[in-house]
Design a protein around this motif. Structure first.
Motif, mmCIF file in Angstrom:
data_model
loop_
_atom_site.group_PDB
_atom_site.id
_atom_site.type_symbol
_atom_site.label_atom_id
_atom_site.label_comp_id
_atom_site.label_asym_id
_atom_site.label_seq_id
_atom_site.Cartn_x
_atom_site.Cartn_y
_atom_site.Cartn_z
ATOM 1 N N ASP A 1 9.353 10.602 -27.591
ATOM 2 C CA ASP A 1 10.244 9.521 -26.983
ATOM 3 C C ASP A 1 10.758 8.357 -27.847
ATOM 4 O O ASP A 1 10.416 8.354 -29.081
ATOM 5 N N ALA A 2 12.085 8.113 -27.586
ATOM 6 C CA ALA A 2 12.560 7.152 -28.567
ATOM 7 C C ALA A 2 13.477 5.933 -27.457
ATOM 8 O O ALA A 2 13.875 6.296 -26.561
ATOM 9 N N ASP A 3 13.095 4.700 -27.863
ATOM 10 C CA ASP A 3 13.832 3.543 -27.281
ATOM 11 C C ASP A 3 15.464 3.799 -27.060
ATOM 12 O O ASP A 3 16.122 4.247 -27.980
ATOM 13 N N ASN A 4 15.786 3.597 -26.115
ATOM 14 C CA ASN A 4 17.350 3.897 -25.362
ATOM 15 C C ASN A 4 18.089 2.964 -26.339
ATOM 16 O O ASN A 4 18.998 3.165 -26.985
ATOM 17 N N LEU A 5 17.838 1.410 -26.678
ATOM 18 C CA LEU A 5 18.069 0.900 -27.108
ATOM 19 C C LEU A 5 17.405 -0.054 -28.321
ATOM 20 O O LEU A 5 16.656 -0.808 -28.095
ATOM 21 N N PRO A 6 17.695 0.408 -29.579
ATOM 22 C CA PRO A 6 16.815 0.082 -30.730
ATOM 23 C C PRO A 6 16.808 -1.443 -31.042
ATOM 24 O O PRO A 6 15.745 -1.913 -31.588
ATOM 25 N N TYR A 7 17.830 -2.108 -30.496
ATOM 26 C CA TYR A 7 17.766 -3.581 -30.876
ATOM 27 C C TYR A 7 17.106 -4.322 -29.852
ATOM 28 O O TYR A 7 17.205 -5.812 -29.757
ATOM 29 N N ARG A 8 16.591 -3.721 -28.621
ATOM 30 C CA ARG A 8 16.034 -4.486 -27.529
ATOM 31 C C ARG A 8 14.638 -4.083 -27.621
ATOM 32 O O ARG A 8 14.051 -3.312 -28.011
ATOM 33 N N PRO A 9 13.528 -5.030 -27.192
ATOM 34 C CA PRO A 9 11.865 -4.435 -27.096
ATOM 35 C C PRO A 9 11.519 -3.650 -26.266
ATOM 36 O O PRO A 9 12.463 -2.991 -25.407
ATOM 37 N N ALA A 10 10.704 -2.708 -26.873
ATOM 38 C CA ALA A 10 10.390 -1.547 -26.364
ATOM 39 C C ALA A 10 9.825 -1.726 -24.834
ATOM 40 O O ALA A 10 9.069 -2.935 -24.705
ATOM 41 N N VAL A 11 9.872 -0.825 -24.120
ATOM 42 C CA VAL A 11 9.169 -0.761 -22.539
ATOM 43 C C VAL A 11 8.213 0.289 -22.654
ATOM 44 O O VAL A 11 8.857 1.453 -22.649
ATOM 45 N N VAL A 12 7.056 0.291 -22.514
ATOM 46 C CA VAL A 12 6.197 1.222 -22.184
ATOM 47 C C VAL A 12 5.866 1.168 -20.842
ATOM 48 O O VAL A 12 6.016 0.456 -19.855
ATOM 49 N N LEU A 13 5.752 2.517 -20.279
ATOM 50 C CA LEU A 13 5.541 2.885 -18.811
ATOM 51 C C LEU A 13 4.257 2.334 -18.356
ATOM 52 O O LEU A 13 3.125 2.468 -18.794
ATOM 53 N N PRO A 14 4.331 1.469 -17.374
ATOM 54 C CA PRO A 14 3.181 0.753 -16.795
ATOM 55 C C PRO A 14 2.208 1.718 -16.415
ATOM 56 O O PRO A 14 2.400 2.818 -15.879
ATOM 57 N N GLU A 15 1.027 1.234 -16.719
ATOM 58 C CA GLU A 15 -0.363 2.146 -16.304
ATOM 59 C C GLU A 15 -0.228 2.652 -14.700
ATOM 60 O O GLU A 15 -0.620 3.714 -14.536
ATOM 61 N N CYS A 16 0.415 1.708 -13.879
ATOM 62 C CA CYS A 16 0.415 2.334 -12.391
ATOM 63 C C CYS A 16 1.495 3.635 -12.086
ATOM 64 O O CYS A 16 1.027 4.445 -11.409
ATOM 65 N N TRP A 17 2.122 3.839 -13.310
ATOM 66 C CA TRP A 17 2.871 5.312 -13.036
ATOM 67 C C TRP A 17 2.203 6.419 -13.683
ATOM 68 O O TRP A 17 2.947 7.462 -13.831
ATOM 69 N N ARG A 18 1.078 6.236 -14.277
ATOM 70 C CA ARG A 18 0.528 7.362 -15.092
ATOM 71 C C ARG A 18 -0.549 8.117 -14.507
ATOM 72 O O ARG A 18 -1.309 7.449 -13.798
ATOM 73 N N SER B 1 0.860 -1.316 -0.006
ATOM 74 C CA SER B 1 -0.008 -0.124 0.118
ATOM 75 C C SER B 1 0.867 1.164 -0.034
ATOM 76 O O SER B 1 0.603 2.319 -0.766
ATOM 77 N N ARG B 2 1.954 1.193 0.793
ATOM 78 C CA ARG B 2 3.126 2.412 0.939
ATOM 79 C C ARG B 2 3.741 2.262 -0.472
ATOM 80 O O ARG B 2 3.928 3.666 -1.088
ATOM 81 N N LEU B 3 4.122 1.297 -1.098
ATOM 82 C CA LEU B 3 4.559 1.495 -2.594
ATOM 83 C C LEU B 3 3.437 1.833 -3.404
ATOM 84 O O LEU B 3 4.054 2.714 -4.204
ATOM 85 N N ALA B 4 2.202 1.628 -3.480
ATOM 86 C CA ALA B 4 1.313 2.388 -4.301
ATOM 87 C C ALA B 4 1.260 3.411 -4.224
ATOM 88 O O ALA B 4 1.158 4.373 -5.136
ATOM 89 N N GLU B 5 1.247 4.117 -2.958
ATOM 90 C CA GLU B 5 1.235 5.636 -2.632
ATOM 91 C C GLU B 5 2.315 6.326 -3.134
ATOM 92 O O GLU B 5 2.356 7.254 -3.958
ATOM 93 N N PHE B 6 3.560 5.682 -2.965
ATOM 94 C CA PHE B 6 4.739 6.391 -3.560
ATOM 95 C C PHE B 6 4.876 6.330 -4.943
ATOM 96 O O PHE B 6 4.865 7.362 -5.672
ATOM 97 N N VAL B 7 4.312 5.136 -5.958
ATOM 98 C CA VAL B 7 4.176 5.414 -7.204
ATOM 99 C C VAL B 7 3.143 6.433 -7.694
ATOM 100 O O VAL B 7 3.345 7.216 -8.416
ATOM 101 N N HIS B 8 2.014 6.574 -6.932
ATOM 102 C CA HIS B 8 1.051 7.537 -7.383
ATOM 103 C C HIS B 8 1.678 9.015 -6.968
ATOM 104 O O HIS B 8 1.442 10.037 -7.904
ATOM 105 N N SER B 9 2.547 9.131 -6.049
ATOM 106 C CA SER B 9 3.194 10.545 -5.766
ATOM 107 C C SER B 9 3.998 10.919 -6.833
ATOM 108 O O SER B 9 4.112 12.358 -7.072
ATOM 109 N N VAL B 10 4.445 10.196 -7.512
ATOM 110 C CA VAL B 10 5.755 10.732 -8.600
ATOM 111 C C VAL B 10 4.871 10.546 -9.880
ATOM 112 O O VAL B 10 5.963 10.657 -10.833
#
Length: 265
Positions: free
Chosen positions: A248-265, A27-36
């Motif tokens: 935005d652009a992938d840092n490493l074009p040869y690796r799979p893209a990573v989308v910011l998870p919904e909980c961080w938005r 619950s505290r971790l979720a609060e932190f993610v929400h705060s940032v």
């Protein structure tokens, strides 16, 4: 008792050593993610630096600034070079290289790591800030990628110098350590300090590794955060940040893209 501790702990690996750390309260971790979570503001974002690793999204609020504080150089300075074209002097520090890979009269290099003590190979971030001559002093930009030392360095930074940063772009490492109770305390304390004077206005996950998910929280291990000082912009209360941003652009074009998870938005 020890079985309960192990059950509620997470395993950490450092070199050849493995130890157990008590799991963070979710619950505290979720609060932190929400705060940032990034906040939508009235200031548009612009990309500075090359596509891929070394480029970042910043608020288009750089008029009148002359100073870029840039710990962590390695061999990539496209960001610093573009800032130089805008008239900013870049104060760089990195003991792992002998200097930036290109010459530029606006580059001021110090062959030291930025950390929390002073010796032949280390300097504090406050000390790097003090290298700025008085005639250039004023609002500054911080662009920092120091491979995990950022938490202690930012906690060590004086309030005076923190408030001089109009814009900050910081790559945060080892973020999956948020799943551990003690590491979460350090990371959350770092962000609480930054959020006293700045909004998070953008997050971009580095696609060097995929997110780790536990207890409904998904955490990319490395992410780039953009901060904007609160007195320089206004929130759009009904708005939501565009993530991923078209810039935005992938840092490493040869690796799979990573989308910011919904909980961080």
């Amino acid at each position: 008792m020890i079985q309960a501790f192990i059950k509620n702990s997470v395993e950490r690996l450092s070199g050849d050593q493995v130890w157990l750390e008590r799991s963070a309260d979710f619950s505290r971790l979720a609060e932190f993610v929400h705060s940032v979570r990034p906040r939508a503001t009235t200031t548009p974002l612009v990309r500075i630096g090359k596509p891929g690793d070394g480029g970042y999204l910043l608020p288009e609020d750089m008029e009148g600034m002359k100073i870029l504080i840039s710990p962590g150089v390695s061999t990539e300075v496209s960001f610093d070079s573009e800032m130089s074209k805008r008239g900013l002097h870049s104060f760089m520090a990195d003991a792992s290289v002998d200097g930036p890979p290109v010459d530029d009269p606006n580059f001021h290099f110090f062959k030291k790591f930025v950390d929390v003590h002073e010796d032949n190979v280390n300097m504090r971030l406050d000390s790097l800030c003090q290298k700025v001559p008085p005639e250039l002093d004023g609002d500054r930009i911080l662009q920092m990628d120091i491979e995990g030392a950022e938490y202690r360095v930012l906690l060590d930074l004086s309030e005076e110098n923190l408030k001089k940063f109009r814009i900050m772009v910081i790559e945060f490492h080892h973020l999956t350590r948020l799943f551990g109770e003690w590491q979460m305390q350090i990371i959350s304390a770092t962000f609480r300090k930054l959020l006293r004077h700045h909004y998070v206005v953008h997050i971009h996950p580095n696609n060097v590794a995929p997110p780790t998910q536990r207890g409904g929280v998904s955490i990319p291990p490395v992410m780039e955060f953009t901060f904007h000082r609160k007195d320089r912009t206004a929130l759009i209360e009904s708005g939501k940040c565009l993530i991923p941003n078209p810039l935005d652009a992938d840092n490493l074009p040869y690796r799979p893209a990573v989308v910011l998870p919904e909980c961080w938005r």
